[in-house]
Design a protein around this motif. Structure first.
Motif, mmCIF file in Angstrom:
data_model
loop_
_atom_site.group_PDB
_atom_site.id
_atom_site.type_symbol
_atom_site.label_atom_id
_atom_site.label_comp_id
_atom_site.label_asym_id
_atom_site.label_seq_id
_atom_site.Cartn_x
_atom_site.Cartn_y
_atom_site.Cartn_z
ATOM 1 N N GLY A 67 0.813 -1.208 0.000
ATOM 2 C CA GLY A 67 0.000 0.000 0.000
ATOM 3 C C GLY A 67 0.846 1.256 0.000
ATOM 4 O O GLY A 67 2.026 1.233 -0.333
ATOM 5 N N THR A 68 0.219 2.350 0.401
ATOM 6 C CA THR A 68 0.852 3.671 0.349
ATOM 7 C C THR A 68 0.986 4.244 1.757
ATOM 8 O O THR A 68 0.318 3.807 2.688
ATOM 9 N N THR A 69 1.863 5.234 1.881
ATOM 10 C CA THR A 69 2.075 5.904 3.174
ATOM 11 C C THR A 69 1.672 7.368 3.102
ATOM 12 O O THR A 69 1.757 8.011 2.061
ATOM 13 N N GLY A 70 1.255 7.862 4.254
ATOM 14 C CA GLY A 70 1.061 9.296 4.454
ATOM 15 C C GLY A 70 1.988 9.723 5.566
ATOM 16 O O GLY A 70 2.229 8.961 6.505
ATOM 17 N N MET A 71 2.536 10.938 5.460
ATOM 18 C CA MET A 71 3.559 11.371 6.429
ATOM 19 C C MET A 71 3.177 12.709 7.043
ATOM 20 O O MET A 71 2.790 13.642 6.328
ATOM 21 N N LYS A 132 -2.234 24.204 12.530
ATOM 22 C CA LYS A 132 -1.484 23.865 11.308
ATOM 23 C C LYS A 132 -1.166 22.372 11.262
ATOM 24 O O LYS A 132 -1.270 21.739 10.212
ATOM 25 N N GLN A 133 -0.770 21.818 12.413
ATOM 26 C CA GLN A 133 -0.428 20.399 12.424
ATOM 27 C C GLN A 133 -1.669 19.545 12.185
ATOM 28 O O GLN A 133 -1.593 18.498 11.526
ATOM 29 N N ARG A 134 -2.810 19.984 12.683
ATOM 30 C CA ARG A 134 -4.046 19.250 12.429
ATOM 31 C C ARG A 134 -4.442 19.322 10.957
ATOM 32 O O ARG A 134 -4.943 18.342 10.389
ATOM 33 N N ILE A 135 -4.185 20.457 10.320
ATOM 34 C CA ILE A 135 -4.410 20.570 8.873
ATOM 35 C C ILE A 135 -3.457 19.628 8.132
ATOM 36 O O ILE A 135 -3.835 18.962 7.155
ATOM 37 N N ALA A 136 -2.214 19.543 8.608
ATOM 38 C CA ALA A 136 -1.233 18.647 7.984
ATOM 39 C C ALA A 136 -1.673 17.189 8.103
ATOM 40 O O ALA A 136 -1.477 16.390 7.181
ATOM 41 N N ILE A 137 -2.282 16.826 9.225
ATOM 42 C CA ILE A 137 -2.806 15.469 9.390
ATOM 43 C C ILE A 137 -3.942 15.226 8.392
ATOM 44 O O ILE A 137 -3.995 14.191 7.721
ATOM 45 N N ALA A 138 -4.847 16.200 8.270
ATOM 46 C CA ALA A 138 -5.949 16.074 7.311
ATOM 47 C C ALA A 138 -5.420 15.953 5.890
ATOM 48 O O ALA A 138 -5.938 15.170 5.079
ATOM 49 N N ARG A 139 -4.387 16.718 5.582
ATOM 50 C CA ARG A 139 -3.787 16.669 4.237
ATOM 51 C C ARG A 139 -3.224 15.280 3.938
ATOM 52 O O ARG A 139 -3.412 14.749 2.839
ATOM 53 N N ALA A 140 -2.544 14.684 4.913
ATOM 54 C CA ALA A 140 -1.995 13.345 4.708
ATOM 55 C C ALA A 140 -3.110 12.316 4.552
ATOM 56 O O ALA A 140 -3.039 11.423 3.698
ATOM 57 N N LEU A 141 -4.165 12.438 5.354
ATOM 58 C CA LEU A 141 -5.281 11.499 5.282
ATOM 59 C C LEU A 141 -6.041 11.611 3.963
ATOM 60 O O LEU A 141 -6.663 10.630 3.516
ATOM 61 N N MET A 143 -5.080 11.583 1.058
ATOM 62 C CA MET A 143 -4.569 10.685 0.012
ATOM 63 C C MET A 143 -4.924 9.219 0.283
ATOM 64 O O MET A 143 -4.472 8.321 -0.414
ATOM 65 N N ASP A 144 -5.742 8.992 1.312
ATOM 66 C CA ASP A 144 -6.195 7.643 1.663
ATOM 67 C C ASP A 144 -5.039 6.656 1.823
ATOM 68 O O ASP A 144 -5.048 5.570 1.230
ATOM 69 N N PRO A 145 -4.034 6.998 2.633
ATOM 70 C CA PRO A 145 -2.887 6.095 2.783
ATOM 71 C C PRO A 145 -3.256 4.835 3.552
ATOM 72 O O PRO A 145 -4.165 4.845 4.390
ATOM 73 N N ASP A 146 -2.542 3.756 3.265
ATOM 74 C CA ASP A 146 -2.735 2.511 4.013
ATOM 75 C C ASP A 146 -2.001 2.549 5.348
ATOM 76 O O ASP A 146 -2.363 1.825 6.278
ATOM 77 N N LEU A 147 -0.965 3.379 5.430
ATOM 78 C CA LEU A 147 -0.135 3.480 6.635
ATOM 79 C C LEU A 147 0.201 4.944 6.879
ATOM 80 O O LEU A 147 0.720 5.622 5.992
ATOM 81 N N MET A 148 -0.118 5.428 8.076
ATOM 82 C CA MET A 148 0.202 6.797 8.446
ATOM 83 C C MET A 148 1.479 6.818 9.285
ATOM 84 O O MET A 148 1.608 6.052 10.255
ATOM 85 N N LEU A 149 2.402 7.701 8.917
ATOM 86 C CA LEU A 149 3.661 7.863 9.633
ATOM 87 C C LEU A 149 3.678 9.244 10.286
ATOM 88 O O LEU A 149 3.440 10.252 9.614
ATOM 89 N N PHE A 150 3.970 9.285 11.573
ATOM 90 C CA PHE A 150 4.047 10.548 12.306
ATOM 91 C C PHE A 150 5.457 10.702 12.861
ATOM 92 O O PHE A 150 5.906 9.866 13.648
#
Length: 232
Positions: A67-71, A132-141, A143-150
């Motif tokens: 799958g894909t990642t979001g960062m 801003k960080q919450r917007i960044a989380i929404a932005r990563a989500l 893209m419908d990633p399979d794995l979220m990296l923080f």
């Protein structure tokens, strides 16, 4: 039903010249699992994340990612010339070719998830660091990633507003979002993670459940680290 293994890392090494940042790491995780990675600065935690999402090429070893990642980074890296909602919709429209109306609907849903539905039409300069960080989380989500990296998502924030970002991440955990979280927030790791990994000098020194890591640590290095965190 056995959960699918989404990530498998075998004998992963990452070197920068003579310096070994990640040293023979073996690690796997399953879909829906939440893994917290703790350890001192310079222990290879962030490098490990960047190897997973391809920002760093590995020197040797084998990695299988289904799958894909979001960062989500320490610093928000929002586009300052775009309104918050446009920051969220930009990649789905440009990269995934989603129709604009669908991307906007999804962005509005994600803004509600992170508690910022009233900030859709403002620019990043008009909101706080935590927002801003919450917007960044929404932005990563988006893209419908399979794995979220923080990568230490609260380290650049004032302690007073750290909680609002952690609360969003707790909400994601409740929704069984697959996550790897590099963090110095021991309380968050203890409360939310299914498994905790302790790294030092590029090596996974110890891993286990939050109870095993925080209540009954085995290695002297982890005992020393946890002691220093409690004194901090």
């Amino acid at each position: 039903m056995e959960r699918e293994v989404i990530l498998e890392m075998k004998n992963i090494v990452k070197r920068y010249g003579d310096f070994t940042a990640v040293d023979n790491v073996n690690f796997s995780m399953k879909k829906g699992e939440i893994v917290a990675v703790i350890g001192p600065s310079g222990s290879g935690k962030s490098t490990l994340l960047r190897c997973i999402n391809g920002l760093n090429s590995i020197t040797s070893g084998k990695m299988i990612l289904k799958g894909t990642t979001g960062m989500v980074f320490q610093h928000f890296n929002l586009f300052p010339h775009m309104k918050c909602i446009d920051n969220i919709t930009y990649a789905p429209i440009k990269v995934k070719k989603e129709p604009r109306n669908e991307a906007v609907k999804k962005a509005e849903r994600l803004l509600k998830l992170v508690g910022l539905e009233n900030k859709a039409q403002v620019y990043p300069a008009q909101i706080s660091g935590g927002q801003k960080q919450r917007i960044a989380i929404a932005r990563a989500l988006a893209m419908d990633p399979d794995l979220m990296l923080f990568d230490e998502p609260t380290s650049a924030l004032d302690p007073e507003i750290t909680g609002e970002v952690l609360n969003v991440m707790k909400k994601l955990a409740e929704n069984h979002t697959t996550m790897i979280v590099v963090t110095h927030e021991m309380g968050f790791a203890k409360e939310v993670a299914d498994r905790v990994i302790f790294m030092d000098n590029g090596v996974i020194v110890e891993e286990g459940t939050p109870s095993e890591i925080f209540d009954t640590p085995k290695s002297p290095r982890l005992i020393s680290f946890l002691g220093s965190m409690l004194r901090a």
